[in-house]
Design an enzyme around this catalytic site. Structure first.
Site, mmCIF file in Angstrom:
data_model
loop_
_atom_site.group_PDB
_atom_site.id
_atom_site.type_symbol
_atom_site.label_atom_id
_atom_site.label_comp_id
_atom_site.label_asym_id
_atom_site.label_seq_id
_atom_site.Cartn_x
_atom_site.Cartn_y
_atom_site.Cartn_z
ATOM 1 N N GLY A 29 1.334 -1.490 0.089
ATOM 2 C CA GLY A 29 -0.267 0.019 0.045
ATOM 3 C C GLY A 29 0.842 1.222 0.156
ATOM 4 O O GLY A 29 1.892 1.027 -0.449
ATOM 5 N N GLY A 30 0.722 2.177 0.280
ATOM 6 C CA GLY A 30 1.217 3.418 0.878
ATOM 7 C C GLY A 30 2.291 3.732 1.358
ATOM 8 O O GLY A 30 3.473 4.484 0.700
ATOM 9 N N GLY A 38 21.963 14.115 -30.634
ATOM 10 C CA GLY A 38 21.354 14.741 -29.569
ATOM 11 C C GLY A 38 22.314 13.764 -28.172
ATOM 12 O O GLY A 38 22.173 14.528 -27.597
ATOM 13 N N ALA A 39 22.303 13.069 -28.327
ATOM 14 C CA ALA A 39 22.867 12.033 -27.322
ATOM 15 C C ALA A 39 23.857 12.305 -26.850
ATOM 16 O O ALA A 39 25.208 12.209 -25.732
ATOM 17 C CB ALA A 39 22.873 10.048 -27.825
#
Ligand code: HXC
Length: 522
Positions: free
Chosen positions: A177-178, A412-413
């Site tokens: 859960g949380g 871009g890399a």
């Protein structure tokens, strides 16, 4: 001593010792045996292994819950199901909380949480690392909303302390859960195989809501989070292995962002030749090699400590030491998917860079990258914003930044892998480097499409144009001539260069614009 001065009577001492002994028994023999039968150590055994022998000082042992709901009034929960305190790890002070599954499943109620808040607050004011050993059924159901308040206070402290003190979580039992969000908010998540699992909703809820069938381990075991989600940085074999690795990790980290780095004495030489690196690049550019060999060759004693070893393997992140000083390494690994940049690799590197920068650990980047991974899967998974994280993380980092281009460094890399334009202090390339907008084949297909189509022998024409492009761009000289990289070095000199650069950049300071904080594209 006079009789009337003797306030500490035998009776008071006995009562104190008895109370204390009761609390130290945890959930009792039966529950401890159950824990051991599951292959798990108890919280106290874990604390003993985590800390230097005899150094742990327990905090708030006598805290009790005060809930009277659903039968809790009569229920004793020794030490409130969590052992908290501080001690020394590798001789340095660290604060910790270890949930005790043998006492009401280590469930987190109001006072259990307040014990954790207390040591987290102490760690923050003392500027020392915090380690959480999780093993808990989650929010104490009988207590209701105060349990949720307890988690909220932990999440708040995790966040306030982020980038201030190193925070580590080991998931050594259930975390559901949380409750999973405290680990996720900390810097490093360790999980123990077979016994540690984390998920937002368990198999039963999943089946009821979406009809999918999955077991606990496949859903949220250590292997799953270490290979698929990347939530887990270190999947460990046992409790012992996990605690040893936490000690190892801490040996690379400072106490806080205001503390010096932990420097060890190095027996390695600053002038060591790395002869192996002269022959590591294969004869053909599309052949793979293992970038981890490059990293280990450069590191003191060949030792590297690698988080996320099993996730996004096309990107390696690792801690090494260079002349005893911790360094964070980020490197494309051509052994996996040619070292391409994709969503996961970008996330992995960005978080590591931000951690190192927050704690003043210099960054060393090895680049061999063909570009960003093309395709709808990547585009629809948001490679644009995930890739942007990497640009942001490198640009934002003000620690010393050194880059070594070993081979491909395209498009871009090239920019993203800590180019000078993102603030690298020094970029070196091996003679095998190819720094270009794109690979020769792709480039010629675009810029010479017409010439190739109209040639009498298109295949031969294409080959000729590719050769010419390679001659012009697939080398480090064009970039070096323009000062876009600083130097071309022989591979075997790499360690020597790095040693002297790190020394030269030791007192680097960089002042940025006054503002509240950056807005990284999350
Ligand atoms: C109170 C709990 C508990 C809980 C376990 N126990 N979880 N008590 N609150 N959440 C108690 C059991 O009653 C039992 O008490 C003891 O711990 C051991 O539990 P067992 O069930 O016997 O152990 P085991 O068979 O090993 O199963 C472990 C388990 C199971 C899988 C974790 O206990 C379980 O499913 N617990 C509930 C998990 C859950 O749903 N938690 C979510 C709560 S909501 P006795 O007295 O018999 O020894 C939540 C939201 C947080 O956490 C949100 C934060 C933002």
């Amino acid at each position: 001593m006079e009789k009337d001065q003797k306030g500490l009577t035998e009776e008071k001492l006995d009562m104190f010792e008895e109370n204390k002994a009761n609390l130290l028994t945890m959930g009792g023999t039966k529950m401890v045996r159950k824990q051991h039968d599951l292959g798990k150590l108890t919280a106290r055994e874990r604390i003993d292994l985590l800390f230097d022998p005899g150094s742990f000082q327990e905090v708030q042992l006598f805290v009790k819950h005060r809930s009277t709901l659903l039968g809790l009034a009569e229920k004793e929960i020794p030490a409130e199901g969590v052992i908290t305190g501080f001690g020394r790890i590798n001789g340095r002070t660290v604060f910790a909380a270890a949930q005790d599954f043998t006492s009401s499943g280590g469930s987190l109620g109001e006072m259990h949480a307040k014990k954790i808040w207390k040591v987290m607050d102490m760690a923050l004011s003392a500027r020392k690392p915090f380690v959480a050993l999780n093993d808990s059924g989650g929010a104490r159901i009988q207590e209701g909303v105060p349990s949720l308040e307890g988690y909220g206070g932990i999440f708040y402290r995790n966040t306030v302390g982020s980038g201030y003190i190193p925070q580590i979580t080991a998931v050594m039992g259930p975390t559901a859960g949380g409750a999973v969000y405290s680990p996720a908010l900390t810097d490093w998540v360790f999980m123990v195989k077979k016994s540690g699992f984390m998920y937002i909703t368990g198999p039963d809820v999943i089946k009821a809501v979406i009809g999918e069938e999955v077991n606990h381990d496949d859903l949220g075991g250590a292997n799953t989070h270490a290979t698929k989600s990347g939530v887990c940085h270190f999947a460990t074999e046992s409790d012992e292995d996990c605690l040893t690795k936490i000690r190892m990790l801490l040996s690379y980290l400072p106490d806080s962002c205001h503390s010096p780095l932990p420097i060890t004495s190095s027996t390695d030489s600053p002038d060591r030749d790395c002869d192996d690196l002269d022959t590591i690049i294969p004869d053909r550019t599309n052949r793979a090699y293992d970038m981890k060999r490059v990293i280990a060759t450069v590191a003191d004693g060949g030792v590297m400590f690698e988080p996320h070893e099993l996730w996004a393997k096309n990107m390696v992140v690792a801690f090494i030491r260079v002349m005893g000083r911790p360094v964070g390494v980020i490197a494309n690994n051509p052994r996996f998917n040619a070292g391409v940049l994709d969503v996961q690799a970008s996330d992995k590197a960005s978080r590591f860079i931000r951690f190192c920068d927050a704690f003043n650990i210099p960054l060393l980047t090895f680049s061999d990258v063909p570009g960003y991974m093309p395709g709808t899967h990547q585009e629809w998974s948001g490679i644009i914003s995930h890739g942007a994280k990497l640009l942001h993380a490198y640009s934002e980092a003000t620690v010393p930044k050194i880059t070594v281009v070993t081979r491909k460094d395209y498009g871009g890399a090239y920019i993203a892998m800590c180019s000078k334009q993102l603030g690298a202090d020094y970029v070196m390339a091996w003679p095998t480097a190819e720094i270009a907008v794109m690979g020769a084949e792709g480039a010629c297909n675009i810029i010479y499409r017409k010439e190739i189509a109209e040639a009498t022998d298109p295949v031969e024409k294409r080959k000729e144009l590719v050769r010419s492009y390679e001659g012009q761009f697939n080398n480090p000289y064009f970039a070096a001539n323009l000062g876009i990289i600083d130097e071309i070095i022989r591979p075997r000199d790499t360690r020597r260069r790095i040693v002297s650069l790190l020394e030269a950049l030791l007192n680097k300071t960089e002042v940025r614009l006054p503002k509240k904080h950056n807005n990284i594209p999350l």
